[in-house]
Enzyme design. Structure first.
Site, PDB file in Angstrom:
ATOM      1  CE1 TYR A  84     -83.677  22.714  17.621  1.00 30.38           C
ATOM      2  CE2 TYR A  84     -84.785  22.491  19.518  1.00 30.38           C
ATOM      3  CZ  TYR A  84     -84.862  23.058  18.410  1.00 30.38           C
ATOM      4  OH  TYR A  84     -85.500  24.278  18.152  1.00 30.38           O
ATOM      5  CB  CYS A  85     -77.306  21.883  18.631  1.00 33.76           C
ATOM      6  SG  CYS A  85     -76.395  20.390  18.639  1.00 33.76           S
ATOM      7  NE  ARG A  86     -74.662  25.663  14.636  1.00 37.58           N
ATOM      8  CZ  ARG A  86     -73.669  25.882  15.402  1.00 37.58           C
ATOM      9  NH1 ARG A  86     -72.898  24.732  15.952  1.00 37.58           N
ATOM     10  NH2 ARG A  86     -73.588  27.134  16.045  1.00 37.58           N
TER      11      ARG A  86
END
Length: 115
Positions: A84-86
């Site tokens: 996952y990221c932003r």
């Protein structure tokens, strides 16, 4: 003249072999937290270290995208990996999932803490 002919062919080949980013199945935050508690998934936060330090999912490992290839050597191959990221407009997790799948891992994209 040969460069003009080769360029459209190369672009066509790239679009054929590169999976569409929309086709990556996402896992929700609630599902992800439950699976983390059950210890049946590895969660990678692929954002830069300063963003990870500002807040992240409990149990997530910090693996900035630039370090992913090296980190793959230590990742378990018998568990699903969720990167996952932003959030929905960030492409870091899509790139991570593509790299992980390309190396034989079972991987999905997670929704970041801002989603």
């Amino acid at each position: 003249m040969s460069h003009i002919v080769a360029r459209p062919t190369a672009e066509l080949n790239i679009s054929v072999v590169t999976p569409a980013r929309d086709s990556l199945e996402a896992v929700t935050r609630q599902d992800l937290l439950g699976r983390l508690k059950a210890r049946d998934v590895v969660v990678l936060d692929v954002r830069p270290e300063d963003e990870f330090a500002a807040g992240h999912l409990p149990g997530a490992l910090i693996v900035p995208l630039a370090s992913l290839n090296r980190a793959m050597l230590a990742l378990p191959r018998d568990m699903e990996i969720v990167a996952y990221c932003r959030g929905p407009y960030c492409v870091l997790s899509f790139d991570a999932v593509e790299a992980l799948r390309g190396s034989g891992f079972q991987a999905r994209q997670g929704r970041g803490p801002d989603c």
